[in-house]
Design a protein around this motif. Structure first.
Motif, PDB file in Angstrom:
ATOM      1  N   LYS A   1      48.134   5.741  -1.544  1.00  0.00           N
ATOM      2  CA  LYS A   1      48.596   6.846  -2.377  1.00  0.00           C
ATOM      3  C   LYS A   1      49.728   7.591  -1.663  1.00  0.00           C
ATOM      4  N   ILE A   2      49.591   7.787  -0.362  1.00  0.00           N
ATOM      5  CA  ILE A   2      50.618   8.481   0.415  1.00  0.00           C
ATOM      6  C   ILE A   2      51.915   7.666   0.417  1.00  0.00           C
ATOM      7  N   GLU A   3      51.808   6.357   0.587  1.00  0.00           N
ATOM      8  CA  GLU A   3      53.005   5.513   0.584  1.00  0.00           C
ATOM      9  C   GLU A   3      53.695   5.553  -0.778  1.00  0.00           C
ATOM     10  N   THR A   4      52.910   5.552  -1.854  1.00  0.00           N
ATOM     11  CA  THR A   4      53.482   5.647  -3.199  1.00  0.00           C
ATOM     12  C   THR A   4      54.172   6.990  -3.392  1.00  0.00           C
ATOM     13  N   LEU A   5      53.529   8.066  -2.918  1.00  0.00           N
ATOM     14  CA  LEU A   5      54.138   9.388  -3.031  1.00  0.00           C
ATOM     15  C   LEU A   5      55.425   9.485  -2.208  1.00  0.00           C
ATOM     16  N   LEU A   6      55.430   8.841  -1.038  1.00  0.00           N
ATOM     17  CA  LEU A   6      56.650   8.841  -0.217  1.00  0.00           C
ATOM     18  C   LEU A   6      57.803   8.145  -0.939  1.00  0.00           C
ATOM     19  N   GLU A   7      57.505   7.005  -1.570  1.00  0.00           N
ATOM     20  CA  GLU A   7      58.540   6.295  -2.321  1.00  0.00           C
ATOM     21  C   GLU A   7      59.070   7.171  -3.449  1.00  0.00           C
ATOM     22  N   LYS A   8      58.163   7.797  -4.178  1.00  0.00           N
ATOM     23  CA  LYS A   8      58.585   8.677  -5.267  1.00  0.00           C
ATOM     24  C   LYS A   8      59.377   9.876  -4.727  1.00  0.00           C
ATOM     25  N   TYR A   9      58.970  10.391  -3.559  1.00  0.00           N
ATOM     26  CA  TYR A   9      59.643  11.550  -2.965  1.00  0.00           C
ATOM     27  C   TYR A   9      61.092  11.212  -2.623  1.00  0.00           C
ATOM     28  N   PHE A  10      61.315  10.069  -2.010  1.00  0.00           N
ATOM     29  CA  PHE A  10      62.669   9.699  -1.612  1.00  0.00           C
ATOM     30  C   PHE A  10      63.519   9.242  -2.794  1.00  0.00           C
ATOM     31  N   GLU A  11      62.895   8.913  -3.907  1.00  0.00           N
ATOM     32  CA  GLU A  11      63.640   8.633  -5.134  1.00  0.00           C
ATOM     33  C   GLU A  11      63.934   9.909  -5.906  1.00  0.00           C
ATOM     34  N   GLY A  12      63.247  10.997  -5.544  1.00  0.00           N
ATOM     35  CA  GLY A  12      63.484  12.294  -6.179  1.00  0.00           C
ATOM     36  C   GLY A  12      62.744  12.482  -7.479  1.00  0.00           C
ATOM     37  N   VAL A  13      61.617  11.854  -7.655  1.00  0.00           N
ATOM     38  CA  VAL A  13      60.883  11.954  -8.912  1.00  0.00           C
ATOM     39  C   VAL A  13      59.485  12.548  -8.734  1.00  0.00           C
ATOM     40  N   THR A  14      59.215  13.190  -7.608  1.00  0.00           N
ATOM     41  CA  THR A  14      57.884  13.765  -7.390  1.00  0.00           C
ATOM     42  C   THR A  14      57.815  15.160  -8.002  1.00  0.00           C
ATOM     43  N   SER A  15      56.595  15.558  -8.314  1.00  0.00           N
ATOM     44  CA  SER A  15      56.375  16.922  -8.787  1.00  0.00           C
ATOM     45  C   SER A  15      56.108  17.815  -7.569  1.00  0.00           C
ATOM     46  N   ILE A  16      56.058  19.102  -7.798  1.00  0.00           N
ATOM     47  CA  ILE A  16      55.799  20.040  -6.697  1.00  0.00           C
ATOM     48  C   ILE A  16      54.391  19.829  -6.143  1.00  0.00           C
ATOM     49  N   LYS A  17      53.466  19.527  -7.016  1.00  0.00           N
ATOM     50  CA  LYS A  17      52.090  19.285  -6.566  1.00  0.00           C
ATOM     51  C   LYS A  17      52.038  18.072  -5.634  1.00  0.00           C
ATOM     52  N   GLU A  18      52.756  17.004  -5.978  1.00  0.00           N
ATOM     53  CA  GLU A  18      52.769  15.805  -5.142  1.00  0.00           C
ATOM     54  C   GLU A  18      53.473  16.076  -3.810  1.00  0.00           C
ATOM     55  N   GLU A  19      54.528  16.873  -3.835  1.00  0.00           N
ATOM     56  CA  GLU A  19      55.219  17.223  -2.587  1.00  0.00           C
ATOM     57  C   GLU A  19      54.313  18.049  -1.680  1.00  0.00           C
ATOM     58  N   ASN A  20      53.531  18.939  -2.288  1.00  0.00           N
ATOM     59  CA  ASN A  20      52.580  19.723  -1.485  1.00  0.00           C
ATOM     60  C   ASN A  20      51.513  18.825  -0.868  1.00  0.00           C
ATOM     61  N   GLU A  21      51.069  17.810  -1.590  1.00  0.00           N
ATOM     62  CA  GLU A  21      50.100  16.863  -1.030  1.00  0.00           C
ATOM     63  C   GLU A  21      50.681  16.156   0.188  1.00  0.00           C
ATOM     64  N   LEU A  22      51.965  15.763   0.093  1.00  0.00           N
ATOM     65  CA  LEU A  22      52.617  15.113   1.237  1.00  0.00           C
ATOM     66  C   LEU A  22      52.720  16.070   2.418  1.00  0.00           C
ATOM     67  N   ARG A  23      53.073  17.321   2.175  1.00  0.00           N
ATOM     68  CA  ARG A  23      53.194  18.292   3.268  1.00  0.00           C
ATOM     69  C   ARG A  23      51.838  18.529   3.945  1.00  0.00           C
ATOM     70  N   ILE A  24      50.804  18.630   3.130  1.00  0.00           N
ATOM     71  CA  ILE A  24      49.466  18.840   3.693  1.00  0.00           C
ATOM     72  C   ILE A  24      49.047  17.629   4.529  1.00  0.00           C
ATOM     73  N   TYR A  25      49.322  16.433   4.026  1.00  0.00           N
ATOM     74  CA  TYR A  25      48.937  15.228   4.763  1.00  0.00           C
ATOM     75  C   TYR A  25      49.688  15.151   6.089  1.00  0.00           C
ATOM     76  N   PHE A  26      50.981  15.382   6.080  1.00  0.00           N
ATOM     77  CA  PHE A  26      51.767  15.235   7.304  1.00  0.00           C
ATOM     78  C   PHE A  26      51.613  16.412   8.261  1.00  0.00           C
ATOM     79  N   SER A  27      51.051  17.516   7.806  1.00  0.00           N
ATOM     80  CA  SER A  27      50.781  18.618   8.733  1.00  0.00           C
ATOM     81  C   SER A  27      49.428  18.434   9.425  1.00  0.00           C
ATOM     82  N   SER A  28      48.605  17.530   8.932  1.00  0.00           N
ATOM     83  CA  SER A  28      47.310  17.270   9.582  1.00  0.00           C
ATOM     84  C   SER A  28      47.516  16.369  10.801  1.00  0.00           C
TER      85      SER A  28
END
Length: 156
Positions: A5-32
């Motif tokens: 799920k994180i890898e999929t969100l990363l792909e979407k993030y770098f394509e610029g199609v993520t929502s704010i909720k998904e970006e927050n999930e990535l920030r929470i994951y990478f801050s752990s």
């Protein structure tokens, strides 16, 4: 959180199609502290983003209003224009021809001779132009022979 799920969100993030909720999930994951080994490079990226949010520009930028001498510039430009127009008018008044220099003749014989001279000059120049047209007519006839077109003479 699952790695897929994180890898999929990363792909979407770098394509610029993520929502704010998904970006927050990535920030929470990478801050752990339990980030997958192959995703550690992105951890520094997201930490840098969080730090850049906290930065503020605190330097005071001085603003200096430059006073332009608009009044003096307009007066100087007006003076330059006035001097230019005045000098042009002064210098060209002496060059205007007088009434006697306008090509009028008192003696009719002299006027007739001057007219004959001018008409002769005009006639010579016109004859030179007509000779050029005759060369073009010869060229047209030769071109028509090559391309087998009927010959048309001028004026017929």
């Amino acid at each position: 959180m699952e790695i897929n799920k994180i890898e999929t969100l990363l792909e979407k993030y770098f394509e610029g199609v993520t929502s704010i909720k998904e970006e927050n999930e990535l920030r929470i994951y990478f801050s752990s502290s339990d980030v997958a080994q192959h995703l550690i490079q992105y951890q520094l990226f997201f930490k840098g983003l969080d730090q850049s949010k906290k930065e503020q520009f605190t330097r005071i930028v001085p603003f200096y209003e430059q006073k332009r001498p608009v009044l003096w510039l307009s007066i100087a430009a007006s003076m330059v224009v006035a001097v230019g127009v005045g000098s042009y008018a002064f210098l060209n008044t002496e060059n205007t021809p007088s009434q006697s220099d306008l090509g009028t003749y008192e003696d009719p014989k002299v006027a007739f001779e001057a007219t004959q001279k001018a008409l002769s000059l005009l006639s010579n120049n016109i004859n030179v132009g007509i000779e050029s047209v005759l060369y073009l007519e010869e060229y047209q006839i030769a071109k028509n022979k090559v391309f087998k077109k009927p010959v048309r003479k001028q004026g017929s």
